[in-house]
Write a protein that holds these residues in place. Structure first.
Motif, PDB file in Angstrom:
ATOM      1  N   PHE A  13      85.752  49.712  44.271  1.00  0.00           N
ATOM      2  CA  PHE A  13      84.659  49.691  43.298  1.00  0.00           C
ATOM      3  C   PHE A  13      84.468  51.108  42.814  1.00  0.00           C
ATOM      4  CE2 PHE A  13      83.500  45.833  45.741  1.00  0.00           C
ATOM      5  CZ  PHE A  13      83.462  44.945  44.675  1.00  0.00           C
ATOM      6  N   ALA A  16      81.665  53.668  44.005  1.00  0.00           N
ATOM      7  CA  ALA A  16      80.946  53.185  45.189  1.00  0.00           C
ATOM      8  C   ALA A  16      81.227  54.090  46.374  1.00  0.00           C
ATOM      9  CB  ALA A  16      81.353  51.752  45.500  1.00  0.00           C
ATOM     10  N   ALA A  24      86.499  48.633  49.156  1.00  0.00           N
ATOM     11  CA  ALA A  24      85.793  47.549  49.848  1.00  0.00           C
ATOM     12  C   ALA A  24      86.779  46.702  50.647  1.00  0.00           C
ATOM     13  CB  ALA A  24      85.058  46.682  48.844  1.00  0.00           C
ATOM     14  N   PRO A  43      80.827  42.772  60.438  1.00  0.00           N
ATOM     15  CA  PRO A  43      79.476  43.237  60.123  1.00  0.00           C
ATOM     16  C   PRO A  43      79.256  43.302  58.618  1.00  0.00           C
ATOM     17  CG  PRO A  43      80.842  45.048  60.907  1.00  0.00           C
ATOM     18  CD  PRO A  43      81.654  43.808  61.064  1.00  0.00           C
ATOM     19  N   SER A  44      78.027  43.384  58.236  1.00  0.00           N
ATOM     20  CA  SER A  44      77.649  43.483  56.837  1.00  0.00           C
ATOM     21  C   SER A  44      78.372  44.661  56.179  1.00  0.00           C
ATOM     22  CB  SER A  44      76.133  43.673  56.778  1.00  0.00           C
ATOM     23  OG  SER A  44      75.739  43.882  55.461  1.00  0.00           O
ATOM     24  N   GLY A  45      78.927  44.413  55.005  1.00  0.00           N
ATOM     25  CA  GLY A  45      79.574  45.483  54.247  1.00  0.00           C
ATOM     26  C   GLY A  45      81.041  45.696  54.563  1.00  0.00           C
ATOM     27  N   CYS A  46      81.638  44.854  55.420  1.00  0.00           N
ATOM     28  CA  CYS A  46      83.033  45.086  55.829  1.00  0.00           C
ATOM     29  C   CYS A  46      84.029  44.539  54.813  1.00  0.00           C
ATOM     30  CB  CYS A  46      83.304  44.506  57.220  1.00  0.00           C
ATOM     31  SG  CYS A  46      83.345  42.707  57.261  1.00  0.00           S
ATOM     32  N   GLY A  47      83.556  43.803  53.801  1.00  0.00           N
ATOM     33  CA  GLY A  47      84.473  43.354  52.742  1.00  0.00           C
ATOM     34  C   GLY A  47      84.729  41.859  52.710  1.00  0.00           C
ATOM     35  N   LYS A  48      83.965  41.084  53.449  1.00  0.00           N
ATOM     36  CA  LYS A  48      84.189  39.629  53.524  1.00  0.00           C
ATOM     37  C   LYS A  48      83.964  38.950  52.168  1.00  0.00           C
ATOM     38  CE  LYS A  48      80.868  39.039  56.585  1.00  0.00           C
ATOM     39  NZ  LYS A  48      80.293  40.403  56.721  1.00  0.00           N
ATOM     40  N   THR A  49      82.786  39.189  51.596  1.00  0.00           N
ATOM     41  CA  THR A  49      82.447  38.527  50.330  1.00  0.00           C
ATOM     42  C   THR A  49      83.392  38.966  49.216  1.00  0.00           C
ATOM     43  OG1 THR A  49      80.138  38.191  50.941  1.00  0.00           O
ATOM     44  CG2 THR A  49      80.617  38.277  48.591  1.00  0.00           C
ATOM     45  N   THR A  50      83.724  40.243  49.190  1.00  0.00           N
ATOM     46  CA  THR A  50      84.642  40.739  48.169  1.00  0.00           C
ATOM     47  C   THR A  50      85.993  40.014  48.271  1.00  0.00           C
ATOM     48  OG1 THR A  50      83.540  42.884  48.236  1.00  0.00           O
ATOM     49  CG2 THR A  50      85.735  42.833  47.264  1.00  0.00           C
TER      50      THR A  50
HETATM   51  N1  LIG Z   1      79.914  45.071  42.741  1.00  0.00           N
HETATM   52  C1  LIG Z   1      79.992  46.064  43.624  1.00  0.00           C
HETATM   53  N2  LIG Z   1      79.938  47.353  43.218  1.00  0.00           N
HETATM   54  C2  LIG Z   1      80.059  48.379  44.097  1.00  0.00           C
HETATM   55  N3  LIG Z   1      80.239  48.222  45.418  1.00  0.00           N
HETATM   56  C3  LIG Z   1      80.299  46.967  45.882  1.00  0.00           C
HETATM   57  C4  LIG Z   1      80.184  45.815  45.020  1.00  0.00           C
HETATM   58  N4  LIG Z   1      80.304  44.699  45.794  1.00  0.00           N
HETATM   59  C5  LIG Z   1      80.462  45.119  47.048  1.00  0.00           C
HETATM   60  N5  LIG Z   1      80.477  46.481  47.119  1.00  0.00           N
HETATM   61  C6  LIG Z   1      80.667  47.292  48.328  1.00  0.00           C
HETATM   62  O1  LIG Z   1      81.842  46.859  48.964  1.00  0.00           O
HETATM   63  C7  LIG Z   1      81.696  46.819  50.379  1.00  0.00           C
HETATM   64  C8  LIG Z   1      81.971  45.415  50.886  1.00  0.00           C
HETATM   65  O2  LIG Z   1      80.951  44.523  50.429  1.00  0.00           O
HETATM   66  P1  LIG Z   1      80.985  42.967  50.737  1.00  0.00           P
HETATM   67  O3  LIG Z   1      82.340  42.444  50.446  1.00  0.00           O
HETATM   68  O4  LIG Z   1      79.838  42.349  50.025  1.00  0.00           O
HETATM   69  O5  LIG Z   1      80.728  42.942  52.318  1.00  0.00           O
HETATM   70  P2  LIG Z   1      80.299  41.754  53.291  1.00  0.00           P
HETATM   71  O6  LIG Z   1      80.367  40.460  52.544  1.00  0.00           O
HETATM   72  O7  LIG Z   1      81.281  41.836  54.415  1.00  0.00           O
HETATM   73  O8  LIG Z   1      78.924  42.084  53.753  1.00  0.00           O
HETATM   74  C9  LIG Z   1      80.299  47.324  50.655  1.00  0.00           C
HETATM   75  O9  LIG Z   1      80.366  48.703  50.937  1.00  0.00           O
HETATM   76  C10 LIG Z   1      79.571  47.064  49.342  1.00  0.00           C
HETATM   77  O10 LIG Z   1      78.515  47.960  49.166  1.00  0.00           O
END
Ligand SMILES: Nc1ncnc2c1ncn2[C@@H]1O[C@H](COP(=O)(O)OP(=O)(O)O)[C@@H](O)[C@H]1O
Ligand SMILES: [Mg+2]
Length: 367
Positions: A13, A16, A24, A43-50
Motif C-alpha cells: 500500500f 502505508a 501488507a 493477529p490483527s494487521g498481519c495481512g489476512k483480509t488483504t
Molecule cells: N487500503 C489500505 N491502505 C493502506 N494500508 C492498508 C490498507 N488495507 C490494509 N492496510 C494495511 O495492511 C496491513 C494488513 O491489513 P489487513 O490485511 O487488513 O490485516 P488483517 O486482516 O490481518 O487484520 C495493515 O498494516 C493495514 O494497516
C-alpha cells in the motif's frame, strides 16, 4: 476444478507504514486444494483480509499472480471471478426479505424463473431458513442472519467461497454452533473455501489446513494438528494456545533420540529426527499446559505462584528454576486445589513435548 493458487503474491500500500514498509502481503505462496477449507490465522494487521480481498478481486496485487481452477484471474474484475463472500457484518439488504436477499446474487445469472425459484428454495431449505423466507433480516437472530448471508453467497454456486471473520459478531455459544454448521455445509457442498479469523480455536475446528500469518508472511501452513502440536516457530506455538517454551541443553545424543536437560530434575528424551545436534547446544522445547501433570510422586518440585480457576481445569503458574511454566490440572476435583506459595510435585511425559526447529539463524528477506 477450482483449486486456488497464490504465486509470489505481494501487496504494497503506497505510503502505508507498518509491516515491512507498506508490504501488507509479502511474497505469499499458498495453494487451496479443490473442495478444501483453508484458514488464514494471525493477529490483527498481519495481512489476512488483504489476501482474501486479492482473491475476491477487490484489491490488485502489486506482484505475483492468482489462479482459480488453473485460470489466471490476477487482472479479472470482481464480477467475473465467480467467488462468493461472507462478511462479519453480514451485509444483508435491510429493505429486502430473506428470500429476496438470497435471490439477489442469483438474479444476475439470468436463469429461468422456475430454475431461480428452485435454486433459492433449495438454498433456504439447506440453511434451515424456509420458515423465515418472507421476514425482514432485522427480525432474525444473529445466527439466522449469518445463515442468510451464507445462503446468498452459496446460491450463486461460486467456485470459491470467502469468509472474513464471519462469526465475530456472535456470542461464544452461537459462534461454536455456527462454525460447526458452516463446516458441515462447506463439506456437504464441497466448495473450495478461504476463511479468515484471528481465533485459533475456530481455525483448528473448521479447517483442512491452517495458515498462520505474521507481518504479511506465512509462518506455517499445516494441518490443525501440526500447527498446534508441531509448531515450526515459537510465534506459532504461542499463537495457537498457551505454551511453555522451555530452554534446555543437549546432554546426550543417541541414535534416535536426544536428551535435553531443562533443570536439575527435568530431562526430556526427544526424537532426533534427521536433525544434527551438538552436545551442550541450546534448544527450545514446547510443552503445553495440559501435558504437565500434578503428581505426588513426580520428580519435579515447583512452587505455585498463582492459581486461576477455569472450570474445566485449574491453572497453576509456577517456574522451573526461573523459567515460567503454566500447567492445567483437570483432575483437581479428585486431588484438591493447591494454594499460592504451596510446593507441588509434577511429572512431564516426554512424548508430547515438541522440540522447536532451530530457526534463530534463518534470515528472511523481503520480496
Ligand atoms: N487500503 C489500505 N491502505 C493502506 N494500508 C492498508 C490498507 N488495507 C490494509 N492496510 C494495511 O495492511 C496491513 C494488513 O491489513 P489487513 O490485511 O487488513 O490485516 P488483517 O486482516 O490481518 O487484520 C495493515 O498494516 C493495514 O494497516
Ligand atoms: Mg481483517
Amino acid at each position: 476444478m477450482s483449486k486456488v493458487v497464490f504465486s509470489n503474491v505481494s501487496k504494497r500500500f503506497p505510503g502505508a507504514a507498518g509491516a515491512a514498509a507498506g508490504l501488507a502481503v509479502n511474497n505469499l505462496n499458498l495453494t487451496i486444494e479443490e473442495g478444501t477449507l483453508v484458514t488464514l490465522l494471525g493477529p490483527s494487521g498481519c495481512g489476512k483480509t488483504t489476501t482474501l480481498r486479492m482473491l475476491a478481486g477487490f484489491e490488485n496485487p502489486t506482484g505475483g499472480s492468482i489462479l482459480i481452477g488453473g485460470r489466471d484471474v490476477t487482472n479479472v474484475p470482481v464480477n467475473a471471478r465467480n467467488v462468493g463472500m461472507v462478511f462479519q457484518s453480514y451485509a444483508l439488504f435491510p429493505h429486502m426479505s430473506v428470500r429476496e436477499n438470497v435471490e439477489y446474487g442469483v438474479r444476475l445469472l439470468n436463469l429461468k424463473r422456475s430454475e431461480m425459484k428452485e435454486r433459492v428454495d433449495s438454498m433456504l431449505e439447506t440453511m434451515a431458513l424456509t420458515q423465515y423466507a418472507d421476514r425482514s433480516p432485522s427480525r432474525l437472530s444473529g445466527g439466522q442472519q449469518q445463515r442468510v448471508a451464507l445462503a446468498r453467497a452459496v446460491a450463486t454456486q461460486p467456485k470459491v467461497l470467502l469468509f472474513d471473520e464471519p462469526l465475530s459478531n456472535l456470542d461464544a455459544q452461537l459462534r461454536e454452533r455456527m462454525r460447526d454448521e458452516l463446516r458441515t455445509i462447506q463439506l456437504r457442498l464441497g466448495i473450495t473455501s478461504l476463511y479468515v479469523t484471528h481465533d485459533q480455536s475456530e481455525a483448528m475446528a473448521i479447517s483442512d489446513r491452517v495458515v498462520v500469518m505474521r507481518n504479511g508472511i506465512i509462518e506455517q501452513d499445516d494441518t490443525p494438528l501440526n500447527v498446534y502440536a508441531r509448531p515450526g516457530t515459537a510465534f506459532v506455538a504461542e499463537f495457537m494456545g498457551k505454551a511453555n517454551i522451555l530452554n534446555g541443553t543437549v546432554e546426550a545424543i543417541g541414535d534416535d533420540s536426544v536428551q535435553v536437560r531443562i533443570s536439575a530434575s527435568l530431562v526430556f528424551s526427544l526424537p532426533r529426527g534427521n536433525r544434527t545436534f551438538r552436545l551442550g547446544e541450546g534448544v527450545r522445547c514446547v510443552v503445553r499446559p495440559e501435558h504437565i501433570r500434578v503428581d505426588p510422586q513426580g520428580s519435579l518440585q515447583v512452587t505455585v505462584r498463582r492459581v486461576v480457576f477455569q472450570g474445566a481445569y485449574v491453572e497453576y503458574l509456577t517456574d522451573i528454576e526461573g523459567q515460567e511454566c503454566v500447567l492445567a490440572d483437570t483432575d483437581y476435583i479428585r486431588t484438591g486445589v493447591a494454594e499460592t506459595g504451596q510446593p507441588i510435585r509434577l511429572s512431564i511425559d516426554s512424548r508430547p513435548v515438541w522440540l522447536l526447529p532451530n530457526t534463530q539463524t534463518e534470515i528472511r528477506t523481503a520480496a
